[in-house]
Design a protein around this motif. Structure first.
Motif, short mmCIF file in Angstrom:
data_model
loop_
_atom_site.label_atom_id
_atom_site.label_comp_id
_atom_site.label_asym_id
_atom_site.label_seq_id
_atom_site.Cartn_x
_atom_site.Cartn_y
_atom_site.Cartn_z
N LEU A 33 0.87 -1.25 0.22
CA LEU A 33 -0.09 0.05 0.01
C LEU A 33 0.82 1.48 0.05
CD1 LEU A 33 -2.74 1.40 0.10
CD2 LEU A 33 -2.47 1.12 2.67
N LEU A 34 1.90 1.22 0.97
CA LEU A 34 2.79 2.37 0.80
C LEU A 34 3.80 2.53 -0.49
CD1 LEU A 34 4.27 1.89 4.48
CD2 LEU A 34 2.81 3.68 3.79
N ALA A 35 3.75 1.46 -1.07
CA ALA A 35 4.60 1.37 -2.41
C ALA A 35 3.90 2.18 -3.51
CB ALA A 35 4.96 0.12 -2.91
N VAL A 36 2.39 1.72 -3.33
CA VAL A 36 1.62 2.45 -4.35
C VAL A 36 1.43 4.12 -4.17
CG1 VAL A 36 -0.99 2.59 -5.15
CG2 VAL A 36 0.21 0.37 -4.86
N ILE A 37 1.30 4.28 -2.91
CA ILE A 37 1.37 5.57 -2.25
C ILE A 37 2.46 6.53 -2.91
CG2 ILE A 37 1.03 7.56 -0.37
CD1 ILE A 37 -0.82 5.39 0.92
N CYS A 38 3.62 6.01 -2.56
CA CYS A 38 4.85 6.33 -2.86
C CYS A 38 5.07 6.57 -4.43
CB CYS A 38 6.21 5.67 -2.52
SG CYS A 38 6.39 5.76 -0.70
N GLY A 39 4.62 5.67 -5.33
CA GLY A 39 4.50 5.54 -6.71
C GLY A 39 3.87 6.57 -7.23
N ARG A 44 3.39 11.96 -9.69
CA ARG A 44 2.65 13.41 -9.86
C ARG A 44 3.84 14.24 -9.62
NH1 ARG A 44 -2.18 15.21 -5.97
NH2 ARG A 44 -2.46 17.13 -6.78
N SER A 45 4.98 14.14 -8.76
CA SER A 45 5.85 15.16 -8.75
C SER A 45 6.75 15.02 -10.10
CB SER A 45 6.77 14.63 -7.83
OG SER A 45 8.01 15.49 -7.75
N ALA A 46 6.95 14.02 -10.80
CA ALA A 46 7.59 13.83 -12.17
C ALA A 46 6.63 14.78 -13.13
CB ALA A 46 7.70 12.47 -12.43
N TRP A 47 5.50 14.57 -12.98
CA TRP A 47 4.41 15.14 -14.10
C TRP A 47 4.64 16.62 -13.87
CZ3 TRP A 47 1.27 14.60 -17.93
CH2 TRP A 47 0.23 15.61 -18.45
N THR A 48 4.39 17.04 -12.45
CA THR A 48 4.57 18.66 -12.35
C THR A 48 5.84 19.29 -12.69
OG1 THR A 48 2.98 18.52 -10.37
CG2 THR A 48 4.41 20.34 -10.48
N ASN A 139 6.81 9.27 -18.99
CA ASN A 139 7.76 9.49 -18.18
C ASN A 139 7.39 9.59 -16.87
OD1 ASN A 139 10.74 10.10 -17.76
ND2 ASN A 139 9.84 12.10 -16.84
N ALA A 140 6.26 10.22 -16.35
CA ALA A 140 5.94 10.51 -15.01
C ALA A 140 5.25 8.82 -14.69
CB ALA A 140 4.75 11.18 -14.98
N ILE A 141 4.69 8.19 -15.61
CA ILE A 141 4.20 6.91 -15.18
C ILE A 141 5.17 5.80 -14.97
CG2 ILE A 141 2.90 4.95 -16.21
CD1 ILE A 141 0.92 6.96 -17.54
N SER A 142 6.25 5.98 -15.81
CA SER A 142 7.37 4.91 -15.69
C SER A 142 7.94 5.14 -14.41
CB SER A 142 8.40 5.36 -16.86
OG SER A 142 7.88 5.10 -18.08
N LEU A 143 8.53 6.29 -13.99
CA LEU A 143 8.96 6.70 -12.76
C LEU A 143 8.16 6.41 -11.54
CD1 LEU A 143 10.50 10.40 -13.21
CD2 LEU A 143 11.69 8.10 -13.18
N GLY A 144 6.83 6.51 -11.48
CA GLY A 144 5.82 6.11 -10.58
C GLY A 144 5.70 4.72 -10.43
N THR A 145 5.75 3.98 -11.64
CA THR A 145 5.76 2.50 -11.47
C THR A 145 7.14 2.00 -11.12
OG1 THR A 145 4.11 2.49 -13.36
CG2 THR A 145 5.03 0.74 -12.80
N GLY A 146 7.96 2.63 -11.44
CA GLY A 146 9.32 2.03 -11.01
C GLY A 146 9.47 2.28 -9.64
N ALA A 147 9.18 3.27 -9.06
CA ALA A 147 9.27 3.44 -7.56
C ALA A 147 8.62 2.60 -6.87
CB ALA A 147 9.29 4.88 -7.34
N ALA A 148 7.26 2.39 -7.21
CA ALA A 148 6.38 1.35 -6.40
C ALA A 148 6.78 -0.05 -6.54
CB ALA A 148 4.99 1.65 -7.03
N ALA A 149 7.25 -0.33 -7.96
CA ALA A 149 7.84 -1.67 -7.79
C ALA A 149 9.08 -1.97 -7.07
CB ALA A 149 8.10 -2.18 -9.53
N GLY A 150 9.87 -1.06 -7.08
CA GLY A 150 11.08 -1.12 -6.06
C GLY A 150 10.95 -1.26 -4.78
#
Length: 198
Positions: A33-39, A44-48, A139-150
């Motif tokens: 759950l925390l991984a999803v929130i962090c992702g 969102r930060s990358a998008w902004t 790019n934002a989706i890739s970074l978010g997904t990578g963070a959550a997966a990590g």
């Protein structure tokens, strides 16, 4: 009449290892759950940030019409496995009416004298187009997904390692308990026990 107390004593067959396994599985679910929130936060930060950078870049880049002044050739791509890029010498004027001539990327099979659209910077030099919405979103989706997966993979590896330790300890405890119970339960003599021993 015997009444079992609720809580830890409610199930006499439930061992410490079982409770540890349940806690580890719950911890893994919380980590997911925390991984999803962090992702989501990272995406969102990358998008902004990328959106702001693209908007700033778009303020200093604009499109002009250039005319090719030579034949199309091919230049090696940016990476070792990328396809060659068609290029041709072209000329154009910037907003100050200065003439520029450079070899620029063009559509394949562009002939001498044809017009092409070209992005230039404030100095009128050829450059790339500002990133589009699709590129920023990808790019934002890739970074978010990578963070959550990590995060999820790190938590899964930690829980898996801990479960293996718990399973090993539980197996050793079970074997020790079984070694003391099995001879009486099966009627088999233990080593060093005589037939008249109890």
């Amino acid at each position: 009449m015997h009444h079992r107390r609720p809580g830890r004593e409610s199930n006499p067959l439930r061992r410490d290892a079982d409770r540890t396994r349940a806690r580890l599985r719950a911890a893994f679910m919380v980590a997911c759950l925390l991984a999803v929130i962090c992702g989501v936060a990272v995406g969102r930060s990358a998008w902004t940030h990328a959106g702001r950078a693209a908007a700033e870049m778009a303020r200093h880049r604009y499109s002009v019409t250039a005319v090719t002044v030579g034949e199309t050739t091919y230049r090696a791509g940016p990476g070792p496995s990328t396809r060659p890029v068609p290029v041709a010498p072209a000329t154009w004027r910037d907003t100050s009416h200065r003439v520029h001539t450079e070899t620029v990327p063009v559509p394949a099979a562009t002939r001498n004298g044809e017009t092409v659209r070209l992005w230039v910077d404030d100095q009128g030099n050829a450059t790339t187009a500002p990133p589009g919405t699709a590129h920023i979103a990808l790019n934002a989706i890739s970074l978010g997904t990578g963070a959550a997966a990590g995060i999820a993979l790190a938590a899964g590896a930690a829980v898996h390692a801990r479960l293996r330790i718990v399973d090993a300890r539980s197996g050793r405890a079970w074997a020790s308990e079984w070694a003391s119970v099995e001879p009486r339960w099966s009627g088999r003599l233990r080593p060093g026990q005589g037939s008249g021993d109890d």
